[in-house]
Motif scaffolding. Structure first.
Motif, PDB file in Angstrom:
ATOM      1  N   CYS A 129       1.199  -0.961  -0.019  1.00 20.89           N
ATOM      2  CA  CYS A 129       0.096  -0.043  -0.199  1.00 20.89           C
ATOM      3  C   CYS A 129       0.869   1.195  -0.056  1.00 20.89           C
ATOM      4  O   CYS A 129       2.001   1.359   0.460  1.00 20.89           O
ATOM      5  N   LEU A 147      -7.450  -0.460  -6.174  1.00 26.57           N
ATOM      6  CA  LEU A 147      -6.766   1.023  -5.923  1.00 26.57           C
ATOM      7  C   LEU A 147      -6.884   1.600  -4.558  1.00 26.57           C
ATOM      8  O   LEU A 147      -6.616   2.299  -4.447  1.00 26.57           O
ATOM      9  N   HIS A 148      -7.593   0.262  -3.583  1.00 24.20           N
ATOM     10  CA  HIS A 148      -7.572   0.882  -1.739  1.00 24.20           C
ATOM     11  C   HIS A 148      -6.131   0.586  -1.900  1.00 24.20           C
ATOM     12  O   HIS A 148      -5.748   0.822  -0.578  1.00 24.20           O
ATOM     13  N   GLN A 149      -5.164   0.476  -2.874  1.00 21.62           N
ATOM     14  CA  GLN A 149      -3.642   0.253  -2.442  1.00 21.62           C
ATOM     15  C   GLN A 149      -2.907   1.748  -1.830  1.00 21.62           C
ATOM     16  O   GLN A 149      -1.873   1.639  -1.573  1.00 21.62           O
ATOM     17  N   ILE A 150      -3.781   2.889  -2.714  1.00 17.95           N
ATOM     18  CA  ILE A 150      -2.775   3.829  -2.728  1.00 17.95           C
ATOM     19  C   ILE A 150      -4.103   4.739  -1.661  1.00 17.95           C
ATOM     20  O   ILE A 150      -5.484   4.930  -1.968  1.00 17.95           O
ATOM     21  N   LYS A 151      -4.007   5.272  -1.237  1.00 17.72           N
ATOM     22  CA  LYS A 151      -4.438   6.060  -0.065  1.00 17.72           C
ATOM     23  C   LYS A 151      -5.315   7.622  -1.029  1.00 17.72           C
ATOM     24  O   LYS A 151      -6.352   7.968  -0.655  1.00 17.72           O
ATOM     25  N   LYS A 152      -4.040   7.903  -0.633  1.00 17.44           N
ATOM     26  CA  LYS A 152      -4.424   9.434  -1.845  1.00 17.44           C
ATOM     27  C   LYS A 152      -3.622   9.469  -3.172  1.00 17.44           C
ATOM     28  O   LYS A 152      -2.819   8.300  -3.591  1.00 17.44           O
ATOM     29  N   LEU A 153      -4.346   9.524  -4.133  1.00 12.76           N
ATOM     30  CA  LEU A 153      -4.172   9.513  -6.118  1.00 12.76           C
ATOM     31  C   LEU A 153      -4.735  10.880  -6.405  1.00 12.76           C
ATOM     32  O   LEU A 153      -6.014  11.245  -6.471  1.00 12.76           O
ATOM     33  N   THR A 172     -12.654   3.240  -1.308  1.00 15.13           N
ATOM     34  CA  THR A 172     -11.754   4.212   0.201  1.00 15.13           C
ATOM     35  C   THR A 172     -11.277   5.938  -0.448  1.00 15.13           C
ATOM     36  O   THR A 172     -10.818   5.938   0.078  1.00 15.13           O
ATOM     37  N   THR A 173     -10.023   5.133  -0.962  1.00  9.23           N
ATOM     38  CA  THR A 173      -8.782   6.042  -2.371  1.00  9.23           C
ATOM     39  C   THR A 173      -9.384   7.472  -1.980  1.00  9.23           C
ATOM     40  O   THR A 173     -10.543   7.480  -2.765  1.00  9.23           O
ATOM     41  N   GLU A 174      -8.925   8.294  -1.761  1.00 10.76           N
ATOM     42  CA  GLU A 174      -9.283   9.912  -1.351  1.00 10.76           C
ATOM     43  C   GLU A 174      -8.506  10.328  -3.069  1.00 10.76           C
ATOM     44  O   GLU A 174      -7.514  10.208  -3.605  1.00 10.76           O
ATOM     45  N   VAL A 175      -9.356  10.718  -3.990  1.00 18.62           N
ATOM     46  CA  VAL A 175      -9.129  10.680  -5.840  1.00 18.62           C
ATOM     47  C   VAL A 175      -9.427  12.177  -6.012  1.00 18.62           C
ATOM     48  O   VAL A 175     -10.592  12.161  -5.935  1.00 18.62           O
TER      49      VAL A 175
END
Length: 391
Positions: A129, A147-153, A172-175
């Motif tokens: 992550c 994509l959940h493996q990245i917190k902010k994208l 859950t990622t902030e995109v």
């Protein structure tokens, strides 16, 4: 300004460095592209040369001040609260500004950055992550399940389709979509794409009835069918620190940020100013269609069409004796499969709310492949030229 230092916590693929020379030796064995960039960055020059993408004109090489690039990195770190020891994934090519800035953020802010070969499925073989990453829309589309493996994208390099935005609502990622260009050293504004409380859903519109003459689909020059899609939600861009925005007489965005540019930047992006910190992007001034005195913004129409078109497409204006310009839709689709595509496409149209009567394409063309830039951005004018040459 000579760049001869880097943050003590900076790491590439978990490798730390005690000197620039040690970093350059590592980069030489790791990637020729990254080695060349780092060699230029840590040289005595106070600027580096960067290529623009060429999506709205011919690609060109411009000079960017290193101090401005550092300021851009600091602004991103401050805005997204990305401090030292942030874990980041670089999956974009370093040949262009977005990839370069990921590296600059990393050694300026003290990140542990993992670098992988740039491809359309970046998370395929990734099992750890990360706190932060940057992707283009195609990479995001192909990474939804992981994509959940990245917190902010942050997402740039192209418009994020409505279909993709809908998929992001359960992630859950902030995109964040980014607004910027090479001249502004990547983004100077962002908007959140998921869990966005101020997302506006338009009211349904009354369905319009059009004749075939008003709304044709053209395949190899022959009129075939009609279409009528509907509107989609919109969001606003929030500027990063130190950025002042206003509009010129064309209603195009003007940017002033002395931290990233010595000059005021006049863009060709038509906007609606919400406040001195927020704006809504409407489209490119050079793409605006004047059809019978009605000004149409292709990018906003495309948002509304995205619900029913899974393939790549765009709308544009072509010369018309009566209207001056008429709105046309161009879809990337292999011609030998068009009939198969139409049957499902027309069925979807029957269940859709309509655009305004001015926003409905008068003709629809199919083309096997769009003309693209080196970075995969569609070149609209050249694609239209290709269609008109072959018709």
């Amino acid at each position: 300004m000579v760049q001869n230092n880097f943050h003590k916590d900076f790491k590439i693929n978990n490798h730390s460095f005690t000197s620039v020379d040690e970093m350059l030796i590592f980069a030489h064995d790791f990637s020729e592209e990254i080695h060349l960039f780092l060699e230029n960055w840590f040289s005595s020059e106070d600027f580096i040369l960067v290529k623009t993408s060429g999506s709205t004109g011919n690609p060109k090489t411009i000079q960017l001040q290193k101090k401005h690039m550092v300021n851009s990195a600091l602004a991103t770190g401050d805005f997204f609260n990305l401090k030292e020891n942030t874990t980041a994934l670089l999956c974009l090519p370093v040949a262009y500004i977005a990839g370069k800035m990921m590296l600059i953020r990393a050694f300026t802010l003290g990140w542990n950055i993992d670098i992988i070969t740039s491809n359309s499925i970046p998370l395929k073989n990734i099992f750890k992550c990360y706190d932060f990453s940057a992707m283009v829309p195609l990479q995001v589309e192909n990474s939804i399940e992981k994509l959940h493996q990245i917190k902010k994208l942050i997402v740039g390099g192209g418009v994020v389709s409505t279909n993709l935005q809908e998929k992001l609502q359960t992630i859950t990622t902030e995109v964040y979509a980014t607004y910027g260009m090479t001249e502004t050293i990547t983004h100077i504004a962002v908007k959140k794409l998921n869990q966005f409380s101020s997302l506006r859903v338009p009211n349904p519109r009354e369905k319009q009835s059009l004749s075939e003459e008003e709304n044709n689909i053209y395949i190899d020059g022959k009129a075939e069918r009609q279409m009528s899609p509907r509107a989609e939600p919109r969001g606003y861009y929030q500027t990063l620190p130190n950025t002042t925005i206003y509009k010129d007489e064309r209603n195009c965005l003007v940017i002033k940020n002395t931290k990233v540019s010595d000059e005021v930047i006049f863009t060709n992006d038509v906007v609606n100013l919400i406040s001195d910190k927020q704006f809504e992007w409407l489209g490119r001034f050079d793409n605006v269609i004047n059809s019978g005195g009605i000004k149409l913004h292709p990018e906003k129409i495309e948002e509304k069409l995205a619900d029913i078109i899974a393939q790549r497409f765009f709308v544009a204006g072509i010369w018309d004796e009566k209207l001056g310009e008429k709105l046309v839709l161009v879809i990337e689709y292999q011609s030998f499969k068009v009939s198969e595509f139409q049957s499902s496409f027309i069925e979807k149209i029957k269940n859709l709310q309509t655009l305004s009567k001015y926003e409905i394409p008068k003709e629809i063309y199919f083309i096997d492949a769009f003309v693209e830039t080196e970075t995969g951005k569609v070149q609209r004018k050249k694609t239209l030229q290709k269609i008109q040459t072959n018709s």
